[in-house]
Design an enzyme around this catalytic site. Sequence first.
Site, mmCIF file in Angstrom:
data_model
loop_
_atom_site.group_PDB
_atom_site.id
_atom_site.type_symbol
_atom_site.label_atom_id
_atom_site.label_comp_id
_atom_site.label_asym_id
_atom_site.label_seq_id
_atom_site.Cartn_x
_atom_site.Cartn_y
_atom_site.Cartn_z
ATOM 1 N N ASN A 27 0.834 -1.213 0.000
ATOM 2 C CA ASN A 27 0.000 0.000 0.000
ATOM 3 C C ASN A 27 0.862 1.253 0.000
ATOM 4 O O ASN A 27 1.920 1.303 0.616
ATOM 5 C CB ASN A 27 -1.022 -0.004 1.148
ATOM 6 C CG ASN A 27 -0.420 -0.236 2.515
ATOM 7 O OD1 ASN A 27 0.576 -0.940 2.678
ATOM 8 N ND2 ASN A 27 -1.036 0.343 3.522
ATOM 9 N N CYS A 61 -10.097 -5.105 -0.047
ATOM 10 C CA CYS A 61 -11.227 -4.158 0.016
ATOM 11 C C CYS A 61 -12.100 -4.330 -1.224
ATOM 12 O O CYS A 61 -11.728 -5.018 -2.188
ATOM 13 C CB CYS A 61 -10.712 -2.730 0.124
ATOM 14 S SG CYS A 61 -10.122 -2.053 -1.438
ATOM 15 N N GLU A 69 0.205 5.193 0.643
ATOM 16 C CA GLU A 69 -0.797 6.158 1.120
ATOM 17 C C GLU A 69 -0.503 7.572 0.635
ATOM 18 O O GLU A 69 0.575 7.860 0.101
ATOM 19 C CB GLU A 69 -0.875 6.097 2.648
ATOM 20 C CG GLU A 69 -1.345 4.718 3.104
ATOM 21 C CD GLU A 69 -1.619 4.617 4.589
ATOM 22 O OE1 GLU A 69 -1.195 5.500 5.354
ATOM 23 O OE2 GLU A 69 -2.261 3.614 4.971
ATOM 24 N N GLU A 97 -2.874 -4.817 -3.079
ATOM 25 C CA GLU A 97 -3.338 -5.749 -4.111
ATOM 26 C C GLU A 97 -3.350 -5.079 -5.481
ATOM 27 O O GLU A 97 -2.889 -5.650 -6.479
ATOM 28 C CB GLU A 97 -4.759 -6.239 -3.788
ATOM 29 C CG GLU A 97 -4.867 -7.021 -2.489
ATOM 30 C CD GLU A 97 -5.148 -6.159 -1.266
ATOM 31 O OE1 GLU A 97 -4.696 -4.991 -1.226
ATOM 32 O OE2 GLU A 97 -5.795 -6.667 -0.341
HETATM 33 N N1 THU Z 1 -5.211 -1.630 2.452
HETATM 34 C C1 THU Z 1 -4.632 -2.441 1.536
HETATM 35 O O1 THU Z 1 -3.535 -2.158 1.034
HETATM 36 N N2 THU Z 1 -5.293 -3.569 1.181
HETATM 37 C C2 THU Z 1 -6.431 -4.002 1.742
HETATM 38 O O2 THU Z 1 -6.942 -5.037 1.362
HETATM 39 C C3 THU Z 1 -7.053 -3.231 2.811
HETATM 40 C C4 THU Z 1 -6.512 -1.878 3.027
HETATM 41 C C5 THU Z 1 -4.487 -0.455 2.889
HETATM 42 C C6 THU Z 1 -4.997 0.849 2.383
HETATM 43 C C7 THU Z 1 -4.508 1.803 3.437
HETATM 44 O O3 THU Z 1 -3.196 2.191 3.128
HETATM 45 C C8 THU Z 1 -4.485 0.978 4.709
HETATM 46 O O4 THU Z 1 -4.522 -0.369 4.297
HETATM 47 C C9 THU Z 1 -5.616 1.249 5.664
HETATM 48 O O5 THU Z 1 -6.816 1.190 5.018
#
Ligand code: THU
Length: 162
Positions: A61, A111, A63, A74
């Site tokens: 991830n 998600c 941000e 993902e």
């Molecule tokens: N996040 C993911 O990378 N994948 C998921 O399946 C759920 C959420 C990340 C996005 C964000 O950076 C952090 O988790 C909190 O939501």
Amino acid sequence: MEQYEITSKVSVYSYDELPDDEKKLVDMAREATQNSYAPYSHFYVGAALELNNGVRMIGCNQENAASPVTICAERSAVFAAGAQYPDVPVKKLAITARNDDGFLDWPTAPCGSCRQVLLETEYKFQQPIRILLDSRNGIHVVETIKALLPMQFVADSMKSNS
Ligand code: THU
């Protein structure tokens, strides 16, 4: 009135029960959490995928202060694969997550947006993706994103009356 149920099968493996290529994917996903840029959530998600040609790629991830711009692990992996190997199907995907206290007891499932992207990837290649959701209490495995996304919307959904 009629009713129907939609069910999904999830298989839970210990790490040691996995075949070697899947152990490797889980290892890579765990390592990929080190590359997460998560200064806001402190939630570090790693993904690793294997393509039909044997190539493995990671994602994590990333941000942003403007939170909707954040990209999940993902999608970062799937889009990188789409950019570099546009014609090679995605075969397997491992996902894991940790916070500042370590890896989690229960799997982090993709998600909704990532589920839709994984569905599109399956649709594009007409091949299911085996998804491994890592946790400290086992690796929860589904054979297709459809197990996590019942009643899917794909391109064919727009012509189902023909
Ligand atoms: N996040 C993911 O990378 N994948 C998921 O399946 C759920 C959420 C990340 C996005 C964000 O950076 C952090 O988790 C909190 O939501």
